[in-house]
Design a protein around this motif. Structure first.
Motif, PDB file in Angstrom:
ATOM      1  N   PRO A  34       0.972  -1.232  -0.170  1.00 34.16           N
ATOM      2  CA  PRO A  34       0.018   0.037   0.168  1.00 34.16           C
ATOM      3  C   PRO A  34       0.676   1.204   0.030  1.00 34.16           C
ATOM      4  CG  PRO A  34      -0.959  -1.413   1.544  1.00 34.16           C
ATOM      5  CD  PRO A  34       0.358  -2.117   1.056  1.00 34.16           C
ATOM      6  N   LEU A  35       1.921   1.319   0.600  1.00 33.79           N
ATOM      7  CA  LEU A  35       2.700   2.533   0.893  1.00 33.79           C
ATOM      8  C   LEU A  35       3.440   2.566  -0.644  1.00 33.79           C
ATOM      9  CD1 LEU A  35       3.619   4.793   2.602  1.00 33.79           C
ATOM     10  CD2 LEU A  35       5.496   3.414   3.531  1.00 33.79           C
ATOM     11  N   LEU A  36       3.984   1.887  -1.032  1.00 34.39           N
ATOM     12  CA  LEU A  36       4.572   1.707  -2.281  1.00 34.39           C
ATOM     13  C   LEU A  36       3.710   2.450  -3.428  1.00 34.39           C
ATOM     14  CD1 LEU A  36       7.097  -0.390  -3.902  1.00 34.39           C
ATOM     15  CD2 LEU A  36       5.128   0.499  -5.478  1.00 34.39           C
ATOM     16  N   LEU A  37       2.253   1.802  -3.789  1.00 34.53           N
ATOM     17  CA  LEU A  37       1.561   2.377  -4.434  1.00 34.53           C
ATOM     18  C   LEU A  37       0.916   3.767  -4.148  1.00 34.53           C
ATOM     19  CD1 LEU A  37      -0.705  -1.016  -4.886  1.00 34.53           C
ATOM     20  CD2 LEU A  37       0.864   0.072  -6.551  1.00 34.53           C
ATOM     21  N   GLU A  38       1.032   4.137  -2.687  1.00 30.56           N
ATOM     22  CA  GLU A  38       0.447   5.545  -2.619  1.00 30.56           C
ATOM     23  C   GLU A  38       1.803   6.293  -3.037  1.00 30.56           C
ATOM     24  OE1 GLU A  38      -1.784   8.577  -1.404  1.00 30.56           O
ATOM     25  OE2 GLU A  38      -2.556   6.438  -1.635  1.00 30.56           O
ATOM     26  N   GLU A  39       2.654   6.164  -2.530  1.00 28.82           N
ATOM     27  CA  GLU A  39       4.125   7.035  -3.213  1.00 28.82           C
ATOM     28  C   GLU A  39       3.910   6.964  -4.612  1.00 28.82           C
ATOM     29  OE1 GLU A  39       8.925   7.526  -3.042  1.00 28.82           O
ATOM     30  OE2 GLU A  39       7.929   6.064  -1.855  1.00 28.82           O
ATOM     31  N   LEU A  40       3.752   6.090  -5.377  1.00 28.85           N
ATOM     32  CA  LEU A  40       3.799   6.075  -6.648  1.00 28.85           C
ATOM     33  C   LEU A  40       2.391   6.674  -7.418  1.00 28.85           C
ATOM     34  CD1 LEU A  40       4.332   4.903  -9.670  1.00 28.85           C
ATOM     35  CD2 LEU A  40       3.073   3.000  -9.188  1.00 28.85           C
ATOM     36  N   LYS A  41       1.421   6.843  -6.751  1.00 25.66           N
ATOM     37  CA  LYS A  41       0.183   7.718  -7.062  1.00 25.66           C
ATOM     38  C   LYS A  41       0.496   9.178  -6.748  1.00 25.66           C
ATOM     39  CE  LYS A  41      -4.672   8.466  -5.894  1.00 25.66           C
ATOM     40  NZ  LYS A  41      -5.747   7.797  -4.976  1.00 25.66           N
ATOM     41  N   ARG A  63      -3.670  -5.386  -9.454  1.00 31.26           N
ATOM     42  CA  ARG A  63      -4.455  -6.714 -10.147  1.00 31.26           C
ATOM     43  C   ARG A  63      -3.172  -7.922 -10.466  1.00 31.26           C
ATOM     44  NH1 ARG A  63      -7.388  -3.296 -12.761  1.00 31.26           N
ATOM     45  NH2 ARG A  63      -6.088  -3.871 -14.763  1.00 31.26           N
ATOM     46  N   ASN A  64      -2.218  -7.299 -10.641  1.00 29.87           N
ATOM     47  CA  ASN A  64      -0.963  -8.251 -11.322  1.00 29.87           C
ATOM     48  C   ASN A  64      -0.046  -8.572 -10.603  1.00 29.87           C
ATOM     49  OD1 ASN A  64      -2.318  -8.856 -13.647  1.00 29.87           O
ATOM     50  ND2 ASN A  64      -2.229  -6.763 -14.393  1.00 29.87           N
ATOM     51  N   ALA A  65       0.138  -7.729  -9.181  1.00 29.68           N
ATOM     52  CA  ALA A  65       1.494  -7.800  -8.318  1.00 29.68           C
ATOM     53  C   ALA A  65       1.057  -8.612  -7.348  1.00 29.68           C
ATOM     54  CB  ALA A  65       1.986  -6.400  -8.139  1.00 29.68           C
ATOM     55  N   ALA A  66       1.932  -9.181  -6.611  1.00 25.86           N
ATOM     56  CA  ALA A  66       1.620  -9.594  -5.308  1.00 25.86           C
ATOM     57  C   ALA A  66       1.509  -8.569  -4.324  1.00 25.86           C
ATOM     58  CB  ALA A  66       2.562 -10.525  -5.037  1.00 25.86           C
ATOM     59  N   MET A  67       0.478  -8.418  -3.575  1.00 21.49           N
ATOM     60  CA  MET A  67       0.321  -7.257  -2.529  1.00 21.49           C
ATOM     61  C   MET A  67       0.977  -7.863  -1.176  1.00 21.49           C
ATOM     62  SD  MET A  67      -0.668  -4.140  -1.764  1.00 21.49           S
ATOM     63  CE  MET A  67      -1.682  -3.812  -3.043  1.00 21.49           C
ATOM     64  N   SER A  68       1.661  -7.005  -0.623  1.00 23.37           N
ATOM     65  CA  SER A  68       2.168  -7.322   0.574  1.00 23.37           C
ATOM     66  C   SER A  68       1.890  -6.179   1.609  1.00 23.37           C
ATOM     67  CB  SER A  68       3.721  -7.300   0.671  1.00 23.37           C
ATOM     68  OG  SER A  68       4.429  -7.411   1.989  1.00 23.37           O
ATOM     69  N   ALA A  69       1.707  -6.594   2.984  1.00 27.02           N
ATOM     70  CA  ALA A  69       1.506  -5.616   3.827  1.00 27.02           C
ATOM     71  C   ALA A  69       2.778  -4.530   4.004  1.00 27.02           C
ATOM     72  CB  ALA A  69       0.895  -6.188   5.406  1.00 27.02           C
ATOM     73  N   ASP A  70       2.475  -3.684   4.525  1.00 22.65           N
ATOM     74  CA  ASP A  70       3.616  -2.670   4.540  1.00 22.65           C
ATOM     75  C   ASP A  70       4.539  -3.560   5.992  1.00 22.65           C
ATOM     76  OD1 ASP A  70       3.446  -0.747   2.560  1.00 22.65           O
ATOM     77  OD2 ASP A  70       1.733   0.063   3.756  1.00 22.65           O
ATOM     78  N   PRO A  71       5.721  -3.366   5.900  1.00 20.21           N
ATOM     79  CA  PRO A  71       6.350  -4.140   6.811  1.00 20.21           C
ATOM     80  C   PRO A  71       6.386  -3.251   8.230  1.00 20.21           C
ATOM     81  CG  PRO A  71       7.685  -4.082   4.975  1.00 20.21           C
ATOM     82  CD  PRO A  71       6.650  -3.163   4.673  1.00 20.21           C
ATOM     83  N   ALA A  72       6.260  -4.007   9.386  1.00 17.60           N
ATOM     84  CA  ALA A  72       6.005  -3.321  10.477  1.00 17.60           C
ATOM     85  C   ALA A  72       7.536  -3.091  11.261  1.00 17.60           C
ATOM     86  CB  ALA A  72       5.351  -4.112  11.765  1.00 17.60           C
ATOM     87  N   GLU A  73       8.431  -4.073  10.691  1.00 19.04           N
ATOM     88  CA  GLU A  73       9.795  -4.188  11.213  1.00 19.04           C
ATOM     89  C   GLU A  73      10.520  -3.172  10.519  1.00 19.04           C
ATOM     90  OE1 GLU A  73      10.913  -6.435  13.601  1.00 19.04           O
ATOM     91  OE2 GLU A  73       8.842  -6.838  13.853  1.00 19.04           O
ATOM     92  N   LEU A  81      10.405  -3.717   2.918  1.00 20.60           N
ATOM     93  CA  LEU A  81       9.429  -4.459   1.837  1.00 20.60           C
ATOM     94  C   LEU A  81      10.402  -5.533   1.198  1.00 20.60           C
ATOM     95  CD1 LEU A  81       6.916  -5.119   0.892  1.00 20.60           C
ATOM     96  CD2 LEU A  81       7.425  -3.293  -0.892  1.00 20.60           C
ATOM     97  N   ALA A  82      11.459  -5.300   0.482  1.00 21.75           N
ATOM     98  CA  ALA A  82      12.219  -6.286  -0.071  1.00 21.75           C
ATOM     99  C   ALA A  82      12.697  -7.314   0.848  1.00 21.75           C
ATOM    100  CB  ALA A  82      13.280  -5.408  -0.844  1.00 21.75           C
ATOM    101  N   HIS A  83      13.218  -6.837   1.831  1.00 20.60           N
ATOM    102  CA  HIS A  83      13.791  -7.687   2.891  1.00 20.60           C
ATOM    103  C   HIS A  83      12.490  -8.732   3.387  1.00 20.60           C
ATOM    104  CE1 HIS A  83      16.227  -9.381   5.974  1.00 20.60           C
ATOM    105  NE2 HIS A  83      15.347  -9.202   6.907  1.00 20.60           N
TER     106      HIS A  83
END
Length: 134
Positions: A40-47, A73-83, A100-102
């Motif tokens: 969500p954070l990545l998509l929000e920054e992109l937007k 729709r086409n990417a794997a959605m991950s929660a924003d990491p808490a760590e 996120l990548a980690h």
């Protein structure tokens, strides 16, 4: 299968330069070469970036909405990491990308010099390097 987080700058380039290397990354993910991870954070920054007035000459608002929908729709959605990330970036605004990548055992693909400096400490690649990797 390889997994990757494309930073927002790479995703912007993919949209506005459809024949460039970042756009080839999106083609590669659609063909199953790797799994694209977003949050969500990545998509929000992109937007927020794509809504800037300076991008109207490249894409209109309808295209921005379509692009974000395609990624959702086409990417794997991950929660924003808490760590926190395992290593910090000179630009703290990019720490979430490292985390996120980690958290997703994914490579980070970026053109950002601050992130690319971390090569050897984290799996970070330019778009060209990632496309050339096996």
């Amino acid at each position: 299968m390889a997994r990757a987080v494309l930073d927002p700058g790479v995703l912007v380039s993919a949209l506005i330069t459809p024949t460039g290397t970042p756009a080839k990354l999106l083609t590669a993910t659609r063909s199953g070469s790797f799994e694209l991870i977003v949050s969500p954070l990545l998509l929000e920054e992109l937007k927020l970036v794509l809504l800037r007035e300076k991008f109207r000459r490249y894409v209109d608002l309808e295209v921005v909405d379509q692009y974000l929908g395609l990624l959702r729709r086409n990417a794997a959605m991950s929660a924003d990491p808490a760590e926190p990330p395992p290593i910090r970036c000179e630009d703290p605004d990019d720490d979430y990308l490292i985390a996120l990548a980690h958290s997703q055992s994914a490579a980070l693909v970026s053109g950002d010099g601050h992130l690319l400096k971390l090569s050897g400490k984290i799996p970070v690649f330019t778009p060209s390097e990632f496309l050339a990797s096996p």
